[in-house]
Design an enzyme around this catalytic site. Structure first.
Site, PDB file in Angstrom:
ATOM      1  N   TYR A 154      44.357  43.736  45.567  1.00 43.47           N
ATOM      2  CA  TYR A 154      45.807  43.880  45.392  1.00 43.47           C
ATOM      3  C   TYR A 154      46.483  44.434  46.646  1.00 43.47           C
ATOM      4  O   TYR A 154      47.707  44.403  46.758  1.00 43.47           O
ATOM      5  CB  TYR A 154      46.129  44.789  44.190  1.00 43.47           C
ATOM      6  CG  TYR A 154      45.609  44.270  42.859  1.00 43.47           C
ATOM      7  CD1 TYR A 154      45.085  42.989  42.743  1.00 43.47           C
ATOM      8  CD2 TYR A 154      45.649  45.059  41.723  1.00 43.47           C
ATOM      9  CE1 TYR A 154      44.605  42.509  41.531  1.00 43.47           C
ATOM     10  CE2 TYR A 154      45.184  44.586  40.502  1.00 43.47           C
ATOM     11  CZ  TYR A 154      44.655  43.304  40.417  1.00 43.47           C
ATOM     12  OH  TYR A 154      44.189  42.839  39.215  1.00 43.47           O
ATOM     13  N   LYS A 203      30.254  42.770  41.453  1.00 40.73           N
ATOM     14  CA  LYS A 203      29.824  41.362  41.443  1.00 40.73           C
ATOM     15  C   LYS A 203      28.935  41.185  42.680  1.00 40.73           C
ATOM     16  O   LYS A 203      29.200  40.367  43.576  1.00 40.73           O
ATOM     17  CB  LYS A 203      31.081  40.463  41.477  1.00 40.73           C
ATOM     18  CG  LYS A 203      30.819  38.994  41.252  1.00 40.73           C
ATOM     19  CD  LYS A 203      30.409  38.641  39.840  1.00 40.73           C
ATOM     20  CE  LYS A 203      30.137  37.159  39.710  1.00 40.73           C
ATOM     21  NZ  LYS A 203      29.471  36.814  38.439  1.00 40.73           N
ATOM     22  N   ASP A 263      42.103  47.038  30.329  1.00 41.67           N
ATOM     23  CA  ASP A 263      42.919  46.439  29.267  1.00 41.67           C
ATOM     24  C   ASP A 263      42.039  45.949  28.123  1.00 41.67           C
ATOM     25  O   ASP A 263      42.390  46.097  26.954  1.00 41.67           O
ATOM     26  CB  ASP A 263      43.743  45.264  29.816  1.00 41.67           C
ATOM     27  CG  ASP A 263      45.128  45.711  30.269  1.00 41.67           C
ATOM     28  OD1 ASP A 263      45.309  46.933  30.454  1.00 41.67           O
ATOM     29  OD2 ASP A 263      46.007  44.858  30.433  1.00 41.67           O
TER      30      ASP A 263
END
Ligand code: NAD
Length: 368
Positions: A154, A203, A263
């Site tokens: 981001y 990952k 979330d």
């Protein structure tokens, strides 16, 4: 920070009540803080700060430099929520950098809040709200998602270009070892206050940034021999959260993975009015707020659930002031009130007793 009597403290807390239900829910959290402070002979010095729409109305902008300076002078800040109804509120006629949410982004940046903590707790009493099968969640669960907040995808370089007539977009995911080390240390510190288990999510089978993440997390883990570290790939973690959420204590992860997983984890608890959160920097300073927004649809009606804000205040006592016992007492009081069958409208179910925002705050205080 320390008071005159041994073991007592003077807590300097900045308070941003904010917009919508913010003032209602923060008032209840302050009630609970005051009751807890009185029981343990601490004193609290509140500094009221304006941010979001409330600041736009007074100052024309969502966060002034003076407010940032006042926030920095506090030990921690309790925030309600900011923002209004995007369709009807005049705040949304302003350019994006002057809207309420810009205040939140600015304060996070100015205070260098790089670690975001979101507990996902399923109380046994509220398991009806959980979308998972009962055999998966029997006994409830209690995990903490620790998300890096100021680096990664981001915040990386990005561009969209046209190459040989084809539009191509680039986003870059960058972490340096210092950014990883500071969040990992925070994650292990928090695990030490909990069940001493860290699941680091990455990952690493594909991404270089994840391989560095894993290496640095392992280095940090060496300083915390009491904490059990496991690594998990993010795709597996997304599955495990719905397959067996009870296995997790602290989930430590980078910005984008944390955005998505937090979330998901909060969704499995089933109720937005119960979700606390904290954003921390390298010192003990933190900004504590409920995960939900300003809920303009129910603002001013006295029906909002104050529990997320009350639990955020408990997190403040635990992580900014190291007052673990006081935090335990607040969390236990919340559990007790739920056990006795009291509910705000958002978590109401058949056979329970409905109470309003202030009623819930009073009940929680009565168990402190
Ligand atoms: P929201 O979280 O405010 O509301 C979503 C739904 O959840 C609504 O039906 C609301 O009534 C309910 N709800 C939320 N908190 C509740 C509580 N404590 N008790 C009972 N019910 C509750 O999300 P939204 O409607 O998308 O956003 C409204 C405003 O809040 C927007 O301006 C948005 O930008 C802002 N917002 C602010 C924050 C923040 O301050 N950190 C976070 C998210 C959204």
């Amino acid at each position: 920070m320390f008071g005159k009597e041994e073991g007592t403290m003077n807590l300097k807390i900045g308070v941003i009540k904010g917009d919508g239900i913010g003032p209602e829910i923060v008032t209840e959290a302050m009630k609970v803080l005051d009751k807890t402070a009185a029981r343990y002979n601490h004193t609290i010095e509140y500094t009221q700060l304006l941010m979001g729409g409330a600041s736009i109305d007074v100052n024309g902008i969502p966060l002034t430099d003076e407010t940032v300076a006042s926030a920095k002078a506090c030990d921690a800040v309790l925030l309600g929520s900011i923002g209004g109804d995007a369709k009807t509120s005049p705040w949304y006629q302003l350019e994006p950098s002057k809207r309420p949410e810009a205040g939140l982004l600015k304060i996070r940046k100015e205070l260098n809040l790089f670690a975001n903590l979101r507990p996902a707790v399923l109380y046994d009493e509220l398991k009806g709200a959980c979308p998972l099968k009962e055999e998966i969640t029997d006994g409830g669960f209690d995990m903490m998602i620790m998300r890096e907040l100021t680096g990664g995808l981001y915040f990386g370089d990005r561009k969209t270009v046209c190459e040989d007539g084809v539009m191509t977009a680039y986003d870059s995911l960058t972490y340096n070892e210092n950014e990883i080390r500071r969040i990992a240390k925070r994650g292990f510190d928090i695990a030490m206050k909990r069940r001493k288990k860290v699941t680091s999510v990455d990952k690493a089978n594909v991404l270089d940034s994840s391989r560095l993440w894993r290496k640095i997390v392992e280095e940090v883990a060496a300083d915390y021999p009491e904490v059990t570290l496991t690594h998990m790939l993010v795709d597996n973690c997304a599955m495990q959260l719905v397959k067996d959420p009870r296995q997790f204590d602290v989930i430590l992860t980078e910005n984008m993975f944390g955005d998505i997983l937090s979330d998901e984890a909060s969704m499995v608890t089933g109720s937005i009015g119960m979700l606390a959160s904290a954003s921390l920097n390298e010192t003990k300073f933190g900004l504590y707020e409920p995960s939900g927004g300003s809920a303009p649809d129910i603002a001013g009606k006295g029906i909002a659930n104050p529990i997320a804000t009350i639990l955020s205040a408990a997190m403040m006592l635990r992580y900014s002031f190291d007052l673990d016992e006081e935090a335990d007492v607040i969390e236990a009081a919340v559990g007790e009130v739920l056990k006795k069958g009291y509910r705000t409208i958002d978590i109401m179910s058949e056979g329970k007793t409905q109470v309003g925002t202030a009623g819930m705050g009073d009940l929680i205080c009565s168990f402190i």
